[in-house]
Design an enzyme around this catalytic site. Sequence first.
Site, mmCIF file in Angstrom:
data_model
loop_
_atom_site.group_PDB
_atom_site.id
_atom_site.type_symbol
_atom_site.label_atom_id
_atom_site.label_comp_id
_atom_site.label_asym_id
_atom_site.label_seq_id
_atom_site.Cartn_x
_atom_site.Cartn_y
_atom_site.Cartn_z
ATOM 1 N NE ARG A 50 24.129 11.080 11.040
ATOM 2 C CZ ARG A 50 24.300 12.295 11.575
ATOM 3 N NH1 ARG A 50 23.357 13.221 11.467
ATOM 4 N NH2 ARG A 50 25.412 12.587 12.218
ATOM 5 C CE1 TYR A 103 8.912 -9.941 6.559
ATOM 6 C CE2 TYR A 103 9.411 -7.750 7.378
ATOM 7 C CZ TYR A 103 9.805 -9.040 7.101
ATOM 8 O OH TYR A 103 11.084 -9.435 7.381
ATOM 9 C CG ASP A 175 4.742 -2.110 3.108
ATOM 10 O OD1 ASP A 175 5.137 -2.151 1.931
ATOM 11 O OD2 ASP A 175 5.354 -2.657 4.050
ATOM 12 C CE LYS A 200 11.494 -8.010 0.623
ATOM 13 N NZ LYS A 200 12.182 -7.316 1.663
HETATM 14 O O1 P1T Z 1 13.540 -6.276 4.734
HETATM 15 P P1 P1T Z 1 13.287 -4.791 4.748
HETATM 16 O O2 P1T Z 1 13.914 -4.038 3.615
HETATM 17 O O3 P1T Z 1 13.564 -4.146 6.090
HETATM 18 O O4 P1T Z 1 11.707 -4.609 4.483
HETATM 19 C C1 P1T Z 1 10.742 -5.029 5.377
HETATM 20 C C2 P1T Z 1 9.440 -5.269 4.673
HETATM 21 C C3 P1T Z 1 8.474 -4.276 4.672
HETATM 22 N N1 P1T Z 1 7.292 -4.421 4.063
HETATM 23 C C4 P1T Z 1 6.977 -5.566 3.412
HETATM 24 C C5 P1T Z 1 5.643 -5.708 2.772
HETATM 25 C C6 P1T Z 1 7.908 -6.611 3.358
HETATM 26 O O5 P1T Z 1 7.561 -7.715 2.695
HETATM 27 C C7 P1T Z 1 9.156 -6.461 4.001
HETATM 28 C C8 P1T Z 1 10.176 -7.544 3.995
HETATM 29 N N2 P1T Z 1 9.683 -8.804 3.643
HETATM 30 C C9 P1T Z 1 10.400 -9.962 3.534
HETATM 31 C C10 P1T Z 1 11.714 -10.040 3.784
HETATM 32 C C11 P1T Z 1 9.619 -11.141 3.133
HETATM 33 O O6 P1T Z 1 10.186 -12.171 2.743
HETATM 34 O O7 P1T Z 1 8.385 -11.049 3.192
#
Ligand code: P1T
Length: 385
Positions: A50, A103, A175, A200
């Site tokens: 961890r 988001y 972000d 992503k």
């Molecule tokens: O899903 P996660 O890995 O926890 O990420 C969250 C997140 C953070 N920032 C942005 C700009 C994002 O688009 C997302 C996650 N977004 C999607 C799942 C979506 O379909 O927009």
Amino acid sequence: MRFETKAIHVGEEPNLKEGGSGDVVVPIHLASTFARREVEKPTGGYEYSRSGNPTRHALEKRLASLEDARFGLAFSSGLAAETLICMTLLKSGEHVIAFDDLYGGTKRLFNRILTNFNIEFSYADARDLKNVKDAIKENTRLIWMETPTNPLMRLCDLEGIAGIGKERGIITVVDNTFMSPFLQRPLDFGIDIVVHSTTKYLNGHSDSVGGALMLSNEELYNMLKFNQNAIGAILSPFDSYMVLRGIKTLALRMERHCQNASDIAKYLESHSKVRKVYYPGLKSHPQHELARSQMKGFGGMLSFEIDGGIKEAKAFLENLKIFSLAESLGGVESLIEHPALMTHASIPKEEREKTGITDSLIRISVGIEDVDDLKKDLDNALKKV
Ligand code: P1T
């Protein structure tokens, strides 16, 4: 080293020392704990997975190098990385200014979780820096931006936001998920912390969930690193390997994402059943010049308004064959979704519509398939509307 070279080599330098195996790919270190010779000193630098793991460490080094950062940290999801920033840097009674388009899951974290800890949020239309300045209060500690925003593809001026933060002693966070470090590097404009959902573009193949932070301020890094271990939402060794592997083709993928998205944006803009297209690469985008000045390309994400409401949107979405009707983005395959009913459904309807997320809005994550196949698929489905 240039970006494309770093994306392949940083963090995965073969160990050619005596006894080293020389793997050109970092091994997946599955050990949860690491043996030592002496009680008070970890022999190989690692003690417990961890707090530090060699595969995750390789990824963290690479992530930092791609964002021109000194430090990187990897987490179990994008939202875990976001939570860590907020839980580390904010105290009860402090205030955050965020872009009013974000988001939906980030807004849910802010409005439904962090407000329980007496953290206050104001949402500003950050396309105009004056709105951000006007929202500053005595207790403002953090400015939180997406650029382009999810899903309306609005931009904020990175240098301007960094300047406000520096002038007023407020930490700035961007972000950078929609762009990836190949297309935009906010730290180069003076932003303090970059956050990513590695789920992503960085991983790029829709088969891993993860998050990351990149920054250069050592004092902030030490606090965040301490809390990464203390809170424990770390990225697994397997997922770290997956993201390391995905990143190797990031530059190539992003070039094709940009090309395909630009083609599709133009195609949609000229279609009679489309009212409006949101893509920073289009001349019709009101912030096109800003996009050109701070992004190396315009990305693979776009949104558009279909000529109609929920009924027409559904008829279109449910008749596509190549595009998958799914949340998420940034994979090699094209995805399409309805923000009001899917990714942004957790935002109350009134607030959603005030920012522009209407029932006619559709979001596309343009993949790297043959663009003519994609256009044909869109064309056929639009005929069903
Ligand atoms: O899903 P996660 O890995 O926890 O990420 C969250 C997140 C953070 N920032 C942005 C700009 C994002 O688009 C997302 C996650 N977004 C999607 C799942 C979506 O379909 O927009």
